[in-house]
Design a protein around this motif. Structure first.
Motif, short mmCIF file in Angstrom:
data_model
loop_
_atom_site.label_atom_id
_atom_site.label_comp_id
_atom_site.label_asym_id
_atom_site.label_seq_id
_atom_site.Cartn_x
_atom_site.Cartn_y
_atom_site.Cartn_z
N ASP A 64 -54.54 54.63 108.30
CA ASP A 64 -54.21 53.17 107.97
C ASP A 64 -54.12 52.82 106.42
N ARG A 66 -53.85 50.36 104.41
CA ARG A 66 -54.73 49.35 104.02
C ARG A 66 -56.08 49.90 103.48
N TRP A 67 -56.59 50.74 104.16
CA TRP A 67 -57.78 51.49 103.86
C TRP A 67 -57.47 52.39 102.76
N TRP A 71 -59.44 51.96 99.08
CA TRP A 71 -60.43 53.05 98.66
C TRP A 71 -59.70 53.43 97.15
N LEU A 175 -59.39 43.80 102.43
CA LEU A 175 -60.23 43.40 103.55
C LEU A 175 -60.02 42.07 104.33
N MET A 178 -56.91 42.69 106.44
CA MET A 178 -57.13 43.46 107.51
C MET A 178 -57.49 42.61 108.70
#
Length: 216
Positions: A64, A66-67, A71, A175, A178
């Motif tokens: 994903d 977005r992750w 990160w 976050l 998401m």
């Protein structure tokens, strides 16, 4: 409106890269680098970013996005802190930290662009690329000025404090997004996207369309 997170990502990418490129020489002078060493300092940043494209591209195509953005921003916060702490470790420490900083911040624009294109149709790609470049330019205009003001008021470390704060905001916003909607059901191929012209945007848009695939 295709991806608020992508827009935020390119703004933060601008805060990182434009501030470093434009105000980095002032930082280098403040920490005692010579003119030649400042040139290597900036080159180390670009080299770190170039090296990062391959592993980050693999991660962005597999997981994903977005992750991956979140990160990368966490790593950028760490690298900003490391860069400030390594000023006492001599020239090599400063150069290595600049490379680490480039490795964590340089790919963010391309990841954000890939995430935005996951939600776009083929006929929207040029306009989307133009919108992303607009947001990048907006961040690139104001961030160096703000960084220089902060350095003048609080010292050289304020440059990386600003960058770390921008990435912290991106983590929180990522976050939040998401929770707002699920990931796209499809993925365009990750492309190392040059932040240049609409013609280049059109060419890379075709490459994305040619390699569009369903997400695992």
């Amino acid at each position: 409106d295709r991806s608020p997170l992508a827009a935020a990502g390119v703004v933060v990418a601008a805060v990182s890269s434009a501030s470093f490129r434009m105000v980095g020489p002032i930082y280098g002078q403040e920490v005692g680098l010579t003119a030649a060493q400042i040139a290597w300092f900036l080159s180390a940043f670009v080299l770190g970013g170039a090296i990062a494209q391959y592993p980050v591209g693999w991660l962005a195509d597999k997981f994903d996005r977005r992750w991956v953005l979140i990160w990368l921003s966490v790593a950028a916060i760490v690298s900003s802190g490391v860069t400030m702490l390594t000023t006492g470790f001599g020239t090599w420490g400063i150069m290595l930290s600049a490379g680490f900083f480039g490795l964590t911040t340089f790919p963010i624009y391309s990841v954000a662009a890939a995430h935005a294109h996951d939600f776009a149709s083929a006929d929207e790609r040029v306009e989307l690329s133009a919108a992303l470049m607009f947001w990048f330019a907006a961040g690139a205009i104001f961030a160096p000025y703000l960084a220089s003001v902060l350095i003048d008021a609080y010292g050289s470390g304020a440059l990386f404090t600003l960058i770390a704060a921008a990435h912290a905001v991106l983590v929180v916003f990522g976050l939040t997004r998401m929770r707002a909607r699920p990931a796209s059901h499809r993925k365009t191929r990750y492309v190392n996207t040059p932040r240049t012209t609409f013609v280049v945007g059109r060419l890379f848009g075709r490459q994305r369309d040619g390699e569009l695939r369903d997400e695992g």
